[in-house]
Scaffold this motif. Structure first.
Motif, PDB file in Angstrom:
ATOM      1  N   GLY A 151       0.003  35.327  12.948  1.00 41.81           N
ATOM      2  CA  GLY A 151       0.186  34.997  11.545  1.00 41.81           C
ATOM      3  C   GLY A 151       0.352  33.504  11.366  1.00 41.81           C
ATOM      4  N   GLN A 152       0.160  33.033  10.142  1.00 42.04           N
ATOM      5  CA  GLN A 152       0.296  31.608   9.843  1.00 42.04           C
ATOM      6  C   GLN A 152       0.917  31.428   8.476  1.00 42.04           C
ATOM      7  N   VAL A 153       1.662  30.342   8.328  1.00 44.17           N
ATOM      8  CA  VAL A 153       2.381  30.041   7.086  1.00 44.17           C
ATOM      9  C   VAL A 153       2.290  28.549   6.817  1.00 44.17           C
ATOM     10  N   SER A 154       2.147  28.183   5.543  1.00 47.77           N
ATOM     11  CA  SER A 154       2.171  26.777   5.161  1.00 47.77           C
ATOM     12  C   SER A 154       2.558  26.656   3.695  1.00 47.77           C
ATOM     13  N   VAL A 155       2.846  25.427   3.276  1.00 46.16           N
ATOM     14  CA  VAL A 155       3.129  25.120   1.867  1.00 46.16           C
ATOM     15  C   VAL A 155       2.131  24.057   1.428  1.00 46.16           C
ATOM     16  N   PHE A 156       1.332  24.373   0.423  1.00 48.80           N
ATOM     17  CA  PHE A 156       0.297  23.474  -0.057  1.00 48.80           C
ATOM     18  C   PHE A 156       0.668  22.868  -1.413  1.00 48.80           C
ATOM     19  N   ASN A 157       0.041  21.728  -1.683  1.00 52.05           N
ATOM     20  CA  ASN A 157       0.110  21.115  -3.012  1.00 52.05           C
ATOM     21  C   ASN A 157       1.536  20.791  -3.435  1.00 52.05           C
ATOM     22  N   LEU A 158       2.353  20.383  -2.489  1.00 53.18           N
ATOM     23  CA  LEU A 158       3.759  20.090  -2.768  1.00 53.18           C
ATOM     24  C   LEU A 158       3.972  18.585  -2.820  1.00 53.18           C
ATOM     25  N   ASN A 161       0.506  13.257  -1.913  1.00 52.80           N
ATOM     26  CA  ASN A 161      -0.219  13.268  -0.645  1.00 52.80           C
ATOM     27  C   ASN A 161      -0.161  14.625   0.059  1.00 52.80           C
ATOM     28  N   ALA A 162      -0.085  15.681  -0.729  1.00 49.44           N
ATOM     29  CA  ALA A 162       0.023  17.010  -0.152  1.00 49.44           C
ATOM     30  C   ALA A 162      -1.357  17.587   0.138  1.00 49.44           C
ATOM     31  N   CYS A 163      -1.442  18.313   1.235  1.00 52.72           N
ATOM     32  CA  CYS A 163      -2.675  19.020   1.573  1.00 52.72           C
ATOM     33  C   CYS A 163      -2.761  20.338   0.813  1.00 52.72           C
ATOM     34  N   ASN A 164      -3.952  20.893   0.770  1.00 56.50           N
ATOM     35  CA  ASN A 164      -4.140  22.224   0.202  1.00 56.50           C
ATOM     36  C   ASN A 164      -4.966  23.071   1.161  1.00 56.50           C
ATOM     37  N   TYR A 165      -5.253  24.294   0.768  1.00 57.24           N
ATOM     38  CA  TYR A 165      -5.918  25.250   1.653  1.00 57.24           C
ATOM     39  C   TYR A 165      -7.273  24.743   2.141  1.00 57.24           C
ATOM     40  N   ARG A 166      -7.969  24.011   1.296  1.00 61.35           N
ATOM     41  CA  ARG A 166      -9.290  23.515   1.694  1.00 61.35           C
ATOM     42  C   ARG A 166      -9.192  22.432   2.762  1.00 61.35           C
ATOM     43  N   ASP A 167      -8.053  21.754   2.882  1.00 63.89           N
ATOM     44  CA  ASP A 167      -7.876  20.805   3.972  1.00 63.89           C
ATOM     45  C   ASP A 167      -7.718  21.530   5.304  1.00 63.89           C
ATOM     46  N   LEU A 168      -7.155  22.719   5.265  1.00 64.68           N
ATOM     47  CA  LEU A 168      -7.000  23.522   6.471  1.00 64.68           C
ATOM     48  C   LEU A 168      -8.301  24.229   6.829  1.00 64.68           C
ATOM     49  N   TYR A 169      -8.968  24.799   5.833  1.00 68.08           N
ATOM     50  CA  TYR A 169     -10.222  25.528   6.041  1.00 68.08           C
ATOM     51  C   TYR A 169     -11.263  25.017   5.045  1.00 68.08           C
ATOM     52  N   PRO A 170     -11.921  23.898   5.347  1.00 63.81           N
ATOM     53  CA  PRO A 170     -12.879  23.313   4.395  1.00 63.81           C
ATOM     54  C   PRO A 170     -14.102  24.189   4.154  1.00 63.81           C
ATOM     55  N   GLN A 171     -14.525  24.936   5.178  1.00 65.70           N
ATOM     56  CA  GLN A 171     -15.756  25.704   5.089  1.00 65.70           C
ATOM     57  C   GLN A 171     -15.457  27.165   4.779  1.00 65.70           C
ATOM     58  N   GLU A 231      -0.284  19.958  12.507  1.00 69.43           N
ATOM     59  CA  GLU A 231      -0.257  19.066  11.350  1.00 69.43           C
ATOM     60  C   GLU A 231      -1.661  18.968  10.758  1.00 69.43           C
ATOM     61  N   ILE A 232      -1.730  18.909   9.437  1.00 65.20           N
ATOM     62  CA  ILE A 232      -3.013  18.761   8.761  1.00 65.20           C
ATOM     63  C   ILE A 232      -2.970  17.537   7.859  1.00 65.20           C
ATOM     64  N   ALA A 233      -4.134  17.001   7.558  1.00 67.34           N
ATOM     65  CA  ALA A 233      -4.232  15.811   6.716  1.00 67.34           C
ATOM     66  C   ALA A 233      -5.242  16.061   5.611  1.00 67.34           C
ATOM     67  N   ARG A 234      -5.126  15.283   4.556  1.00 63.00           N
ATOM     68  CA  ARG A 234      -6.047  15.420   3.442  1.00 63.00           C
ATOM     69  C   ARG A 234      -7.464  15.072   3.871  1.00 63.00           C
ATOM     70  N   ASN A 235      -8.415  15.851   3.379  1.00 57.65           N
ATOM     71  CA  ASN A 235      -9.818  15.692   3.720  1.00 57.65           C
ATOM     72  C   ASN A 235     -10.578  15.388   2.432  1.00 57.65           C
ATOM     73  N   SER A 236     -11.106  14.186   2.329  1.00 59.20           N
ATOM     74  CA  SER A 236     -11.753  13.771   1.076  1.00 59.20           C
ATOM     75  C   SER A 236     -12.963  14.647   0.758  1.00 59.20           C
ATOM     76  N   ASN A 237     -13.656  15.109   1.789  1.00 57.59           N
ATOM     77  CA  ASN A 237     -14.822  15.961   1.549  1.00 57.59           C
ATOM     78  C   ASN A 237     -14.415  17.315   0.975  1.00 57.59           C
ATOM     79  N   SER A 238     -13.320  17.872   1.491  1.00 62.28           N
ATOM     80  CA  SER A 238     -12.885  19.174   0.987  1.00 62.28           C
ATOM     81  C   SER A 238     -12.348  19.060  -0.429  1.00 62.28           C
ATOM     82  N   GLN A 239     -11.744  17.918  -0.767  1.00 61.31           N
ATOM     83  CA  GLN A 239     -11.236  17.732  -2.125  1.00 61.31           C
ATOM     84  C   GLN A 239     -12.362  17.775  -3.147  1.00 61.31           C
TER      85      GLN A 239
END
Length: 356
Positions: A151-158, A161-171, A231-239
């Motif tokens: 299982g996996q857990v995260s908090v997005f859009n907080l 400079n917060a990441c969101n789901y598309r930064d974790l799984y862009p495709q 750790e994940i980082a913001r991805n300009s392409n996924s945004q």
């Protein structure tokens, strides 16, 4: 003695933390394996307003992990049944019940009245949809998912400079890559563990306690009881993949974008029954309940490639299975073989027939 005494006396939480929970509102999307423990502990902690979104009904196969329900609840809507359980248990919580699935048409209205959104769904199109809606409304989103023993857990859009789901799984995954519990199995305790972790993250965000999983993903393996973080980082392409307006969001077809196959509801499918349409049940022999209808063909997914000739004369084909996952794979397989045919998957499968 106050029922929240044990958490109020906790260092770092105190009356201020409890007051924040009391004034907070949370929308839980999905009242299944993850949603049940989330709801149990948010309600016990004293969150002031809780909304539940789920258009599905309780099935017998749910009962090993969806601990709010029993055999007496079979066939009942999950959102309504879960809320009824808590309304009898706690009188100090405001409940808002939405016995429907979240869509591009209703997402803005559903999430606008809540401080925090929790995604307890089990399919990729809805995860991307919920993520994008939260980004558009600047709502923090607690995410969780399970697959077999992990299982996996995260908090997005907080915050900034917060990441969101598309930064974790862009495709977005293809239909052939999409697993579900009915095919891969799950021990009921795993969604319980992950759901509790999601509830914990929500409480941390709302009460300003500790360090939420912002820009981090926690993974848990139930076979080894080990955890690790990424750790994940913001991805300009996924945004750039996120719609920038609600008009653009409502024009999105997340199911088609994710799975490449157009889906129909049972109501839409039933309206096609008097036409020259093939209804194809891709479940294995013996799966219940049976369905009898005009034009019905029974071709298990496991044998579809060997029986394509049975569908050569059908111009429009509707696939269904138990939950809607195998039918998407079948539709994609047939679309590759017959690109000129009109091919659909019935959303939610037989499990959704009673609620359509």
């Amino acid at each position: 003695m106050d029922r929240f005494e044990r958490q109020v006396i906790l260092p770092g939480f105190g009356p201020e933390g409890q007051a924040r929970l009391r004034s907070a509102s949370v929308l839980v999307i999905g009242a299944g394996g993850l949603g049940c423990p989330i709801l149990l502990y948010l309600a016990a902690a004293g969150v002031g307003k809780i909304g539940i979104v789920d258009g599905d009904s309780v099935a017998k196969s749910n009962l090993n992990r969806q601990v709010l329900y029993g055999e007496k609840d079979l066939g009942k809507n999950k959102a309504e049944t879960a809320a009824r359980h808590f309304q009898e248990k706690y009188k100090d919580i405001k409940w808002e019940i939405f016995p429907e699935f979240i869509t591009v048409e209703n997402a803005q209205e559903l999430i606008s009245g809540f401080d925090l959104i929790i995604d307890g769904t089990d399919n990729f199109p809805t995860r991307y949809l919920v993520n994008d809606a939260c980004v558009l409304q600047d709502k923090p989103l607690v995410f969780g998912a399970i697959y077999q023993h992990e299982g996996q857990v995260s908090v997005f859009n907080l915050g900034e400079n917060a990441c969101n789901y598309r930064d974790l799984y862009p495709q977005m995954p293809a239909a052939s890559e999409i697993p579900n519990c009915s095919e891969t199995g799950v021990l009921g305790v795993l969604p319980g563990i992950i759901g509790n972790l999601m509830a914990l993250e929500a409480i941390k965000v709302l009460s300003v306690l500790g360090k939420p999983l912002k820009n981090r993903v926690l993974f848990f393996n139930s076979l080894t009881s080990q955890t690790y973080e990424v750790e994940i980082a913001r991805n300009s392409n996924s945004q750039q993949s996120i719609p920038d307006t609600w008009q653009a969001f409502e024009a999105m077809d997340y199911e088609l974008a994710c799975e490449g196959i157009k889906q129909l509801t049972w109501d839409e499918a039933m309206r096609k029954m008097n036409r020259d349409v093939a209804f194809v049940d891709v479940r294995e022999p013996g799966e219940m309940p049976p369905l009898e209808c005009t034009g019905l063909m029974k071709i298990p997914l496991s044998t579809l490639s060997a029986q394509l000739d049975r569908l050569e004369d059908s111009e429009e084909i509707l696939f269904f299975c138990q939950s809607g996952i195998r039918s998407q794979k079948a539709a994609q397989q047939l679309q590759q073989a017959f690109p000129d045919k009109k091919i659909f998957s019935i959303r939610g499968g037989i499990n959704a027939l009673k609620t359509s």
